[in-house]
Design an enzyme around this catalytic site. Sequence first.
Site, mmCIF file in Angstrom:
data_model
loop_
_atom_site.group_PDB
_atom_site.id
_atom_site.type_symbol
_atom_site.label_atom_id
_atom_site.label_comp_id
_atom_site.label_asym_id
_atom_site.label_seq_id
_atom_site.Cartn_x
_atom_site.Cartn_y
_atom_site.Cartn_z
ATOM 1 N N PHE A 12 69.813 69.878 58.566
ATOM 2 C CA PHE A 12 71.183 69.364 58.654
ATOM 3 C C PHE A 12 71.260 67.857 58.413
ATOM 4 C CE2 PHE A 12 72.526 66.885 62.412
ATOM 5 C CZ PHE A 12 71.286 66.668 62.972
ATOM 6 N N LYS A 13 70.116 67.166 58.454
ATOM 7 C CA LYS A 13 70.119 65.729 58.154
ATOM 8 C C LYS A 13 70.759 65.452 56.792
ATOM 9 C CE LYS A 13 67.396 64.221 61.692
ATOM 10 N NZ LYS A 13 67.228 65.469 62.448
ATOM 11 N N ASP A 14 70.635 66.409 55.869
ATOM 12 C CA ASP A 14 71.234 66.231 54.537
ATOM 13 C C ASP A 14 72.751 66.039 54.610
ATOM 14 O OD1 ASP A 14 68.769 66.605 53.239
ATOM 15 O OD2 ASP A 14 69.063 68.770 53.090
ATOM 16 N N MET A 58 73.049 62.360 55.241
ATOM 17 C CA MET A 58 72.267 61.509 54.352
ATOM 18 C C MET A 58 72.802 61.520 52.920
ATOM 19 S SD MET A 58 69.774 59.734 55.636
ATOM 20 C CE MET A 58 68.551 60.469 56.701
#
Length: 481
Positions: free
Chosen positions: A118-120, A123
């Site tokens: 989920f960092k995407d 980011m």
Amino acid sequence: MRYISTRGLPTDTPRSFTDILLRGLAPDGGLYMPVEYPRVDSEMLTKWADRFREGGYAALAFEVMRLFVDDIPPADLEAMCQRAYNADNFGSDVVTPMTQLEDGIWLLHLSNGPTAAFKDMAMQMLGQLFEYVLEKEGRELNIVGATSGDTGSSAEYAMLGKDNIRVFMLTPAGRMTPFQQAQMYGLDDPAIINIALEGVFDDCQDVVKAISADADFKEKYSIGAVNSINWARLLAQVVYYVAAWIQAGGSSVKKVSFSVPTGNFGDICAGHVARSMGVPIDKLIVATNENNVLDEFFRTGIYRVRSAAETFETSSPSMDISKASNFERFIFDLVGRDQELVRDLFANKLVNEGEFSLADSSVFRDTRIRFGFLSGSSTHADRLDSIQSVYRHDKVIIDPHTADAWKVARDAMRGGVVDPPLVVLETALPVKFAQTIQEALGFTPDTPKRFEGIEDAKRHVIDLPNDVEAVKQLIREVVGD
Ligand SMILES: *Cc1c(COP(=O)(O)O)cnc(C)c1O
């Protein structure tokens, strides 16, 4: 919209969004927060739901973010949202589809991005914003970071191909999962520099800190970071709480609750921001693993951080955090934005005593009553059990982090402390943690098509000793004088 520091003085001048975008901490050591939350009413929510249905996630992201960003022309912001959130990057224009599990529990899929975590979600937007602002200001940025897995690869894929940006990413040699290594080291681009440091994650982080502490070097080589306290990352995450409410039924449901696998308190803090704006959210459930510092706070009012040595290595490694970097943002709101008190709690008590307590303060009750927070934790055995249970009932494989949130969510539902719909945030695809899936289910998850063969690609990584000077020398050589 202007931004202030959680530890600032009332006399400080608030800053604009692009002004704080490339900064990490505020000069006083605090975190940037908007001077106030924009309020959304039911009319606006209805409009947002229409925009989401017609224009997809990118259109919704623009509507939400424009309330916080008033120093970028709207057309430019909208174009950035389109470039960040589309079917190429996330598999569909919905970006975060939702699946219904049993008993009124839903799964919000946040890991369809380039690195399957989920960092995407944040980011990809950060990459757009950084490139835009650097171009405007005519400067370049050399991002130096340390990663134990998810954040580093997500940052590299977000910054890949962006003008005026290089990434130097330190990884602990041989310590990431084979999939994570393949993802990062497989990138073949002169602006992405992978470094395998002889040491553990904390060693990598110490090298990054030492480089950032050298003001002359930092200035000369335009060193920056993409850390989890960046306000823009948090802001981008607010959007999917709205997308979840819309997909759960929008105005036909009164309120939605969320269970969030929590480490640095970034993800759930975005939920807190959404709720504070008036997005119809009932409960926000903090789910931790064995590293349960935050669960302890929400149960007792005592925030007692742990050292790296006291932090357990678990099978949900992205949550092995004992000092949640975004937590100060919530405390700031909890104590009525009393900057002097926040300074005393975080710059004095926490530093000198390793803990602070709000147990006897009247605000502690507010964590539940005014702010809707609940909490719980889970163990390795719970994770295996949760993965099995969801697979048995719904034929869905969840990753170990998502399993932490599912377990705490189910306990809350069974205990009757939360009403459906309850949304569990899925934070990674199971393929990233194949070993734990194997242990739980007796087989490894399928590799999504887009990742097939990545473990065979040629590796691009530079081995370095655990030595600040060696890393600095590499940066000098790559950047040039
Ligand atoms: C980063 C991460 C988390 C924790 O998110 P925070 O914003 O740090 O609370 C949970 N799960 C996965 C897979 C992650 O990568």
